[in-house]
Motif scaffolding. Structure first.
Motif, PDB file in Angstrom:
ATOM      1  N   THR A 109      -0.923 -52.503  -5.420  1.00 28.31           N
ATOM      2  CA  THR A 109       0.240 -51.799  -5.921  1.00 28.31           C
ATOM      3  C   THR A 109       0.066 -50.308  -5.650  1.00 28.31           C
ATOM      4  OG1 THR A 109       0.434 -53.435  -7.689  1.00 28.31           O
ATOM      5  CG2 THR A 109       1.647 -51.379  -7.975  1.00 28.31           C
ATOM      6  N   PRO A 110       0.990 -49.678  -4.930  1.00 29.85           N
ATOM      7  CA  PRO A 110       0.841 -48.250  -4.625  1.00 29.85           C
ATOM      8  C   PRO A 110       0.769 -47.395  -5.883  1.00 29.85           C
ATOM      9  CG  PRO A 110       2.685 -49.199  -3.412  1.00 29.85           C
ATOM     10  CD  PRO A 110       2.230 -50.234  -4.391  1.00 29.85           C
ATOM     11  N   ASP A 111      -0.155 -46.431  -5.868  1.00 28.05           N
ATOM     12  CA  ASP A 111      -0.272 -45.497  -6.988  1.00 28.05           C
ATOM     13  C   ASP A 111       0.723 -44.350  -6.841  1.00 28.05           C
ATOM     14  OD1 ASP A 111      -2.404 -46.875  -8.223  1.00 28.05           O
ATOM     15  OD2 ASP A 111      -3.811 -45.980  -6.811  1.00 28.05           O
ATOM     16  N   MET A 112       1.080 -44.031  -5.614  1.00 26.61           N
ATOM     17  CA  MET A 112       2.042 -42.953  -5.368  1.00 26.61           C
ATOM     18  C   MET A 112       3.036 -43.418  -4.313  1.00 26.61           C
ATOM     19  SD  MET A 112       1.399 -38.968  -4.320  1.00 26.61           S
ATOM     20  CE  MET A 112       1.075 -38.329  -5.955  1.00 26.61           C
ATOM     21  N   ILE A 113       4.303 -43.260  -4.628  1.00 28.21           N
ATOM     22  CA  ILE A 113       5.378 -43.612  -3.700  1.00 28.21           C
ATOM     23  C   ILE A 113       6.276 -42.388  -3.565  1.00 28.21           C
ATOM     24  CG2 ILE A 113       7.384 -45.096  -3.280  1.00 28.21           C
ATOM     25  CD1 ILE A 113       5.994 -47.248  -5.001  1.00 28.21           C
ATOM     26  N   GLY A 114       6.476 -41.934  -2.335  1.00 39.55           N
ATOM     27  CA  GLY A 114       7.349 -40.782  -2.099  1.00 39.55           C
ATOM     28  C   GLY A 114       6.889 -39.531  -2.831  1.00 39.55           C
ATOM     29  N   GLY A 115       5.588 -39.332  -2.950  1.00 39.05           N
ATOM     30  CA  GLY A 115       5.053 -38.149  -3.608  1.00 39.05           C
ATOM     31  C   GLY A 115       5.086 -38.192  -5.125  1.00 39.05           C
ATOM     32  N   LYS A 116       5.445 -39.357  -5.704  1.00 41.20           N
ATOM     33  CA  LYS A 116       5.536 -39.484  -7.160  1.00 41.20           C
ATOM     34  C   LYS A 116       4.559 -40.557  -7.640  1.00 41.20           C
ATOM     35  CE  LYS A 116       8.686 -40.331 -10.911  1.00 41.20           C
ATOM     36  NZ  LYS A 116       9.755 -41.127 -11.376  1.00 41.20           N
ATOM     37  N   LEU A 117       3.698 -40.168  -8.602  1.00 40.14           N
ATOM     38  CA  LEU A 117       2.779 -41.139  -9.183  1.00 40.14           C
ATOM     39  C   LEU A 117       3.561 -42.198  -9.946  1.00 40.14           C
ATOM     40  CD1 LEU A 117      -0.163 -38.909 -10.462  1.00 40.14           C
ATOM     41  CD2 LEU A 117      -0.270 -40.684  -8.709  1.00 40.14           C
ATOM     42  N   GLN A 118       3.109 -43.425  -9.837  1.00 38.67           N
ATOM     43  CA  GLN A 118       3.732 -44.541 -10.530  1.00 38.67           C
ATOM     44  C   GLN A 118       3.073 -44.699 -11.902  1.00 38.67           C
ATOM     45  OE1 GLN A 118       6.463 -46.143  -8.771  1.00 38.67           O
ATOM     46  NE2 GLN A 118       6.034 -44.160  -7.852  1.00 38.67           N
ATOM     47  N   GLU A 119       3.390 -45.789 -12.591  1.00 40.11           N
ATOM     48  CA  GLU A 119       2.802 -46.037 -13.909  1.00 40.11           C
ATOM     49  C   GLU A 119       1.283 -46.102 -13.796  1.00 40.11           C
ATOM     50  OE1 GLU A 119       2.809 -49.555 -17.243  1.00 40.11           O
ATOM     51  OE2 GLU A 119       4.600 -49.286 -16.022  1.00 40.11           O
TER      52      GLU A 119
END
Length: 197
Positions: A98-108
């Motif tokens: 599961t990506p930790d950052m998508i589009g420069g934004k940290l996820q949950e």
């Protein structure tokens, strides 16, 4: 604080389920030998090589979490570099699909099964507690959850933990209520998804 990918995760990676950053433009963080790395554009990079946009995204997320920032300062991490590295280590360093950052934004943030769990004075302030659908698991419930995949009976879990079998029953009831899962197979899957096994 250690974090190693489980054998089954490595098998998944080999079977085409690659972590973020290898075959896409997202970012995956992980820790190895007490160091933190990011997978960015197919490269494994240490914090001193992370691009500015990555640092900026992490700092934006930290601004939304003042309790974590205050705990980092209380723990002696005071420079941007130190704070960013420890923030990622405590909140995002579980290597998974599961990506930790998508589009420069940290996820949950992720639950990190750190060796300091239960003894860290900053637990729950910097890191995330193990949240389930209907509640947060306690450290003792997590211990029980980790033993379920071994196929142990409640009595064997009680013996291993040095507690009453009745206490194990209460922990199992709480785990089932908090996760919403009723059988051990579902609990094993939940433990695997949370990087506990």
């Amino acid at each position: 604080m250690k974090n190693k990918p489980h054998k089954n995760q490595m098998r998944e990676f080999k079977n085409g389920k690659l972590p973020a950053g290898i075959a896409d433009k997202n970012v995956e963080f992980f820790a190895k030998d007490e160091k933190v790395f990011a997978i960015i554009d197919t490269k494994i990079t240490p914090p001193n090589e992370w691009p500015d946009w990555l640092h900026e995204g992490i700092l934006r997320d930290m601004e939304k979490n003042p309790v974590a920032v205050e705990a980092l300062v209380d723990a002696g991490f005071v420079t941007d570099s130190e704070m960013i590295t420890q923030y990622i280590k405590c909140r995002y360093s579980a290597l998974d699909n599961t990506p930790d950052m998508i589009g420069g934004k940290l996820q949950e943030s992720e639950y990190i099964d750190c060796e300091l769990r239960g003894s860290c004075p900053f637990e729950g302030r910097i890191c995330s507690l193990l949240k389930a659908k209907y509640g947060t698991l306690t450290p003792r419930e997590i211990e029980v959850l980790k033993l379920i995949p071994e196929g142990l009976l409640d009595k064997e879990i009680a013996d291993r933990m040095g507690i009453s079998v009745l206490t194990v029953g209460v922990f199992m009831k709480n785990i089932r209520e908090k996760t919403g899962y009723k059988n051990k197979a579902e609990l094993v899957r939940f433990a695997f998804e949370k990087n506990l096994i």
